[in-house]
Design a protein around this motif. Structure first.
Motif, PDB file in Angstrom:
ATOM      1  N   ALA A  75     -26.655  -0.147  -3.799  1.00 50.01           N
ATOM      2  CA  ALA A  75     -27.164   0.946  -4.629  1.00 50.01           C
ATOM      3  C   ALA A  75     -26.063   1.326  -5.607  1.00 50.01           C
ATOM      4  O   ALA A  75     -24.891   1.349  -5.250  1.00 50.01           O
ATOM      5  N   LEU A  81     -24.755   4.115  -8.513  1.00 49.04           N
ATOM      6  CA  LEU A  81     -24.907   5.471  -9.033  1.00 49.04           C
ATOM      7  C   LEU A  81     -23.920   5.690 -10.169  1.00 49.04           C
ATOM      8  O   LEU A  81     -22.853   5.072 -10.204  1.00 49.04           O
ATOM      9  N   ALA A 114     -25.629   6.238  -0.093  1.00 48.94           N
ATOM     10  CA  ALA A 114     -25.954   6.664  -1.462  1.00 48.94           C
ATOM     11  C   ALA A 114     -26.213   8.166  -1.498  1.00 48.94           C
ATOM     12  O   ALA A 114     -25.806   8.870  -2.423  1.00 48.94           O
ATOM     13  N   ASP A 143     -24.123  10.867  -3.691  1.00 50.00           N
ATOM     14  CA  ASP A 143     -24.801  11.816  -4.575  1.00 50.00           C
ATOM     15  C   ASP A 143     -24.301  13.241  -4.288  1.00 50.00           C
ATOM     16  O   ASP A 143     -23.896  13.983  -5.198  1.00 50.00           O
ATOM     17  N   ARG A 148     -29.220   7.287 -10.591  1.00 46.94           N
ATOM     18  CA  ARG A 148     -29.206   6.212  -9.603  1.00 46.94           C
ATOM     19  C   ARG A 148     -30.125   5.088 -10.062  1.00 46.94           C
ATOM     20  O   ARG A 148     -31.253   5.342 -10.496  1.00 46.94           O
TER      21      ARG A 148
END
Lengths: 467, 467
Positions: free
Chosen positions: A224, A226, A297, A301, A314
């Motif tokens: 993932a 970001l 993730a 965040d 994201r």
């Protein structure tokens, strides 16, 4: 070590065949540059392209016997001139030794020749679900041999380590022409001294690498990405601190400062890269199994928002991911637009001291009236500090050199190092004494002499001239 | 390098204080043994206990000037006599330098003196959610300095690597008495040669370590432990192969063979360790976030059953986990019941070749009529091969030595190594030439001379005598 004007070209022709011995001016010039197009003023007399280890050893023996300087060369993508000849003699390009010899899925290793392009190896192992993490920015053109010689890093080093963590064994030709094997196909081996890791990062000054055994790991199935923006670098570093407190280790953790963002915006002719007032942008990537990635993730965040992020984006698919990474990829071409010349330094400090490093850079900016965009791998404290200069502005160049010296001294004072990735080569050799003591340099020179009694292999690198 | 009979004891008393210079017989004897109670026949003349780096350097300068042999000593838990004096002179015990100087949570590192007990450091960092993975079996008594000098491994090395993966920087005293610092507090550092990793595993022959900077990682929050039993070693290795195909990397992957299981059963006076007919037992541990651990434990279970496991058990809590590990912990005391003496070898081969290693051991068992229980870290191919002998049975000892030579040659032929964890010391020095070429040994000796021109530091180790 003096260069030999009468390089024994006929002997080299006998060894590798006449078509692989080049003495023409364009070839000698082309093989005398690094990634910054920097030459030494004393190119090689001859460029040799051996086909195999036996030929490398035979060329080396001739150089040893005739006291001819010899410089090994991979992709030529270095930033400090490590593969640039400075004493004439031979450039030995490994470009014909470019085969992946084995990808051993059971034992999680690859055996490669030195001139395999790093990105090609990554693609090949990823096709079978394996992973070779080191990812220097030059991975499409740099080669494993050069990566090992320089101990290349990259964004993933924070989580996965640098090249040295992945080298299990080497075949190498000593300056005396002897072929040695170090390490092997096992992760554990404590028989004699660890010459493998002495050769990693030795910048081609101790031996020429002819075969490399690399450790592979399973490819993380999910990732993932970001992107978070912050008013200041300190806020961004606070977010990183928060992540580490939450015990999350992202696979990539890239910091881009306001100066660099402005350069990219100018280059792309856009204003929409980041919210107004952004002083720092973080690119974060977590990887692993799906559930783990989702959990991490979420923590990323949260850590960013708690540290005062103005925006957190994201990527939900590969094209969004590429879009988030775009700003990072465009930095280098963008900086060329500011000025065609940059003094590009890969300072590294303990990550807790990154805010102090940026404070230092701010002082250098105002004191020396310079543009100094910075970006880098904030997880491991490795920041690329780019001092931008106009090539013909002598006053600016002088100011840049003064700032450079102050930057290096400052990095060492912050418990850091003057090079985290690029090595010393000849470009940083004058600064070696800032970081290493007289005793440490003397010891390294004795180690060099243990490998290379006549100083023929890649002379003029690492150690300050005349020292 | 000859020992000096007239060791300059008064000078040492001036440096460290008279109470820390011991010349009495019991002390000299006690500091002349390794974990196997092996002595060299030539103990030290004096045992010195310095308080700090300055004192170590001062003692070293005296030894350098008077050509006195000096042997650094940590926990004394080595298996190859690396800390056993062979030329008289000085044993320098680092036992007073035993402080954890810093646990730096933000920069994920610890700074320690050499005599910090490995298990104590692990406990201290785990209390703040961090993790120092290297876990030699001796971790309750061995110390970080010795672990670094020998590059200690352990069960977790397959997933997490050995000690060398965790050493960021060192302070060390050279045989000439100079103090150097190598590496530092940053993961990336490519300034000069990587002396840090040259010193790791150098068995105290290049420098005496006085301070160590170690990399830490976040502690995996959850772990699952499984035990699977198989009819044969080959079946167990097939299970491991299946796991690697499924791209699962357990944190521990211990193999225990039938001979070892029988020894433990005899020792514990039980029959219920494993199902009847068990030829191999695997202990597997996966760690990470909860969801990841659940998924990986499931895959481990499946891979074991598919490979023909007769039984797969899983621990659901810490006491069950300790119960599963019990058989592994009881091996060493159990083997002492078979015979008081064992030739304990830490062979390592690429894991795909483990079945061939066990076939070799089977041949040795029958050809030389020996009991050879084996166990070890199957993930990284590191198998402890224990040749059991009665101390007074000269014929058995002769057969054991013959088997030993054949075992070492066989390991090298299988692309492995004669030592994955224990090092060479003086016990395996005669066998160094089985694995390293004349050129490689000559190069290592030149490196040794670059550090230690008079050969005073830990003489008689690594290199074959008279060579």
């Amino acid at each position: 070590m003096k260069s030999v004007e009468n390089t024994p070209v006929p002997l080299f022709r006998d060894i590798v065949g006449p078509e692989f011995v080049r003495t023409d001016e364009p070839t000698r010039t082309a093989y005398g540059l690094d990634a910054l197009k920097r030459a030494s003023g004393r190119p090689a007399d001859v460029v040799i392209l051996p086909a195999n280890t036996r030929e490398v050893a035979a060329v080396m023996r001739v150089c040893h016997e005739t006291r001819t300087a010899i410089v090994p060369r991979g992709g030529g993508t270095g930033y400090t001139g490590g593969a640039v000849p400075t004493h004439g003699g031979v450039v030995l390009s490994l470009e014909r030794m470019n085969r992946i010899l084995d990808i051993d899925e059971l034992n999680l290793l690859a055996v490669v020749e030195p001139h395999v392009v790093t990105g090609d190896l990554q693609n090949a192992v990823e096709r079978v679900g394996l992973f070779y993490p080191p990812d220097p920015q030059s991975l499409r053109t740099s080669v494993i041999g050069g990566n090992v010689a320089e101990c290349a890093g990259g964004p993933r080093a924070f989580k996965y380590g640098t090249t040295k963590q992945y080298v299990l064994g080497l075949e190498a030709v000593l300056p005396t022409g002897e072929i040695i094997e170090t390490g092997g196909k096992v992760v554990k081996n404590v028989v004699g001294y660890d010459l493998t890791h002495l050769l990693v990062g030795s910048e081609g000054t101790l031996a020429i690498l002819t075969k490399i055994i690399l450790r592979l790991i399973p490819k993380p199935p999910v990732q993932a990405t970001l992107r978070a923006t912050f008013p200041t670098v300190r806020d961004a570093v606070n977010a990183v601190t928060g992540l580490i407190r939450a015990r999350v280790i992202p696979a990539a953790l890239e910091l881009i400062d306001g100066d660099s963002l402005n350069a990219v915006a100018t280059y792309l002719n856009t204003r929409s890269l980041a919210p107004e007032g952004t002083g720092a942008l973080l690119l974060l990537e977590v990887d692993g199994l799906a559930e783990q990635v989702a959990a991490e993730a979420e923590r990323v965040d949260r850590a960013c928002r708690e540290a005062g992020a103005t925006e957190v984006l994201r990527a939900d698919n590969e094209s969004e991911r590429q879009e988030l990474w775009r700003v990072r990829r465009e930095i280098s071409p963008s900086l060329k637009v500011i000025t065609p010349l940059k003094f590009n330094h890969d300072i590294v400090v303990p990550k807790g001291r990154i805010p102090e490093l940026f404070e230092l850079v701010d002082r250098l900016r105002s004191r020396y009236r310079l543009r100094i965009p910075c970006f880098g791998h904030v997880g491991d404290g490795n920041i690329h500090v780019n001092i931008m200069v106009q090539p013909h502005d002598e006053d600016e160049i002088r100011r840049a050199h003064e700032a450079e010296g102050e930057l290096f001294r400052g990095a060492v004072a912050l418990e850091g190092s003057i090079s985290g990735e690029h090595g010393i080569g000849f470009a940083k050799a004058p600064y070696l004494t800032l970081e290493l003591s007289t005793e440490e340099i003397a010891l390294m020179k004795r180690v060099k002499a243990a490998f290379d009694p006549h100083g023929i292999l890649n002379p003029g690198k690492i150690f300050p001239a005349g020292d």
